[in-house]
Design a protein around this motif. Structure first.
Motif, PDB file in Angstrom:
ATOM      1  N   ASP A  53       0.831  -1.202   0.000  1.00 17.76           N
ATOM      2  CA  ASP A  53       0.000   0.000   0.000  1.00 17.76           C
ATOM      3  C   ASP A  53       0.869   1.257   0.000  1.00 17.76           C
ATOM      4  O   ASP A  53       0.516   2.266  -0.608  1.00 17.76           O
ATOM      5  CB  ASP A  53      -0.928  -0.006   1.214  1.00 17.76           C
ATOM      6  CG  ASP A  53      -2.184   0.817   0.982  1.00 17.76           C
ATOM      7  OD1 ASP A  53      -2.716   0.784  -0.141  1.00 17.76           O
ATOM      8  OD2 ASP A  53      -2.635   1.497   1.918  1.00 17.76           O
TER       9      ASP A  53
ATOM     10  N   ASP B 253       1.830   1.757  -3.696  1.00 19.92           N
ATOM     11  CA  ASP B 253       0.756   2.324  -4.513  1.00 19.92           C
ATOM     12  C   ASP B 253       0.553   3.803  -4.203  1.00 19.92           C
ATOM     13  O   ASP B 253       0.304   4.618  -5.096  1.00 19.92           O
ATOM     14  CB  ASP B 253      -0.548   1.574  -4.263  1.00 19.92           C
ATOM     15  CG  ASP B 253      -0.518   0.160  -4.816  1.00 19.92           C
ATOM     16  OD1 ASP B 253       0.474  -0.204  -5.483  1.00 19.92           O
ATOM     17  OD2 ASP B 253      -1.482  -0.594  -4.575  1.00 19.92           O
TER      18      ASP B 253
ATOM     19  N   ASN C 114      -3.790  -2.416  -6.610  1.00 21.34           N
ATOM     20  CA  ASN C 114      -4.277  -2.024  -5.293  1.00 21.34           C
ATOM     21  C   ASN C 114      -5.388  -2.931  -4.791  1.00 21.34           C
ATOM     22  O   ASN C 114      -5.415  -3.276  -3.601  1.00 21.34           O
ATOM     23  CB  ASN C 114      -4.762  -0.573  -5.313  1.00 21.34           C
ATOM     24  CG  ASN C 114      -5.048  -0.049  -3.925  1.00 21.34           C
ATOM     25  OD1 ASN C 114      -6.189  -0.016  -3.477  1.00 21.34           O
ATOM     26  ND2 ASN C 114      -4.001   0.362  -3.221  1.00 21.34           N
TER      27      ASN C 114
END
Length: 441
Positions: free
Chosen positions: A19, A22, A128
């Motif tokens: 995460d 991203d 994601n």
């Protein structure tokens, strides 16, 4: 019973860093792309608003498609994990191309913006969405799922802090007086780091909990219409990202045009670090309270901070009050966002046990399409109001535009927080726990 912990420290960190990877790109897009398009690329606010709206609706459809793709992927690497390998490179390449200003006429540049931005939305979802869909297959220990969700949001928020604090200084360092060059070189730096971290996630995570076979489309969509917790959570996620989009995009306009203090943007953005307080608090809060109670606490804290922002910007023009409100709001927001993937994991297990339906990818897509649709609507509102009030880039703004900027920065987000509180009040945590056998220890 929670059972034994099943993931190693390396796997937990690698999962969380996905995460973070991203967000290095995503937060640049969320925070600065509207400004880039209007003040550097040369598009009008109305053109950007239309682009954002079309792209986000396209992303909603794409998120569902990618969710179904995950549910029907059967590879030696698993269902979700191979997406990190397959789509990491296309994602970062398109991210860089999005910040290229081609030597075309206005119409050609508009086409380029549409092509790159639409592709960026698609490839963002491909790297994601698997972060959420893979979570129930990493472990069947509810406390471990909470920890993994918190680690994920910790690194995601850390990336947001890095982007908030260092993007404008990096643009100035790498581009000098040429902001166009600065933006391009900065996104290349972030994209390179992102690629390495996404591939690292693929190498180190494992899908060890076998998911049931994917359910038919007809049965899956029938389940969705009856999965009230999932529908409510989807609405909260959507509203959260509408208000986040509006606030993030408007910050630079508010400080540049209302306060004539563009140099303060990196300073106010440092308050995003306060989200880490809320994120780190979640494992401790959820030991005594349910996920719903913890998220409600976060929303109330975020609303209190937003009230201070509204009063500070509308009535008192007081920077310390705005900064204090931003700090409090961000702590509460950190609590909310830390719980999203955890509660989505709850709804996935709920659908498996109550409805006997396996649709991890599709249900996980609520995070992605909530983000995408929320950003699209938020971007549309911001760009549309700028256009309607006569915004002119890099000039002093008229009274209507300045008032609109305050409305977008302060009051509309406050309304969104109130709506989120009302929605969350309808979320039945007891029903979730009765089917998933997850209990607040």
């Amino acid at each position: 019973m929670n059972g034994a912990w099943q993931t190693s420290l390396k796997e937990r960190l690698s999962y969380g860093l996905s995460d973070g990877a991203d967000n290095l790109v995503f937060q640049v897009m969320t925070t600065y792309l509207l400004y880039f398009y209007t003040d550097i690329y040369g598009l009008s606010a109305a053109e950007v608003g239309t682009l954002f709206l079309i792209a986000r609706f396209a992303d909603v459809i794409e998120s569902v498609i990618i969710g179904v793709m995950i549910d029907h992927t059967h590879s030696k690497y698993g269902h979700s994990r191979p997406f990190f390998l397959w789509y990491a490179l296309p994602y970062v390449i398109v991210a860089v191309l999005t910040f290229v200003v081609p030597p075309f006429d206005h119409q050609g540049k508009l086409v380029w913006a549409y092509a790159t931005y639409l592709l960026l939305g698609f490839f963002y979802s491909t790297v994601n969405l698997p972060i959420t869909s893979i979570l129930p297959s990493l472990t069947n220990n509810s406390r471990e799922i909470t920890l993994l969700g918190v680690i994920r949001q910790f690194f995601g928020q850390t990336s947001q802090i890095i982007v908030a604090i260092f993007t404008l200084p990096l643009i100035a360092l790498l581009g000098g007086s040429d902001q166009q060059r600065g933006f391009l070189l900065t996104i290349i730096v972030f994209a390179t780091i992102s690629l390495i971290l996404i591939l690292n996630t693929f190498v180190h995570v494992r899908e060890r909990i076998k998911m049931p076979p994917a359910t038919s489309f007809k049965r899956t969509f029938k389940m969705i219409s009856h999965n009230k917790p999932w529908l409510i959570l989807s609405g909260i996620i959507f509203l959260y990202w509408v208000t986040t989009s509006m606030k993030n995009q408007t910050t630079i306009y508010y400080f540049k045009y209302n306060l004539n203090a563009e140099n303060l943007v990196p300073i106010v953005n440092t308050f995003t670090a306060a989200a880490l307080i809320g994120i780190v608090a979640i494992p401790f809060v959820t030991r005594k309270f349910s996920n719903k109670q913890a998220m409600m606490t976060g929303l109330i804290i975020a609303s209190a901070g937003q009230i201070l922002i509204a009063f500070g910007s509308e009535f008192f023009h007081n920077l310390p009050l705005i900064f204090t409100g931003t700090f409090i709001n961000t702590v509460g927001s950190g609590m909310v966002i830390a719980l999203v993937s955890i509660m989505i994991s709850d709804t996935i297990k709920y659908s498996q046990q109550k409805f006997n339906v396996e649709a991890s990818g599709l249900l996980a897509s609520t995070d992605d399409f909530g983000v995408n649709l929320g950003l699209g609507i938020g971007g549309l509102i911001t760009a549309g109001l700028l256009s309607q009030t006569g915004y002119v880039a890099n000039h002093s703004q008229n009274h209507a535009t300045l008032n609109m900027i305050v409305m977008n920065y302060a009051w509309i987000p406050l309304l969104a927080y109130i709506l989120m509180i009302i929605l969350l009040a309808l979320y039945d945590q007891k029903v979730i726990y009765s089917y998933t056998k997850q209990h607040a220890d």
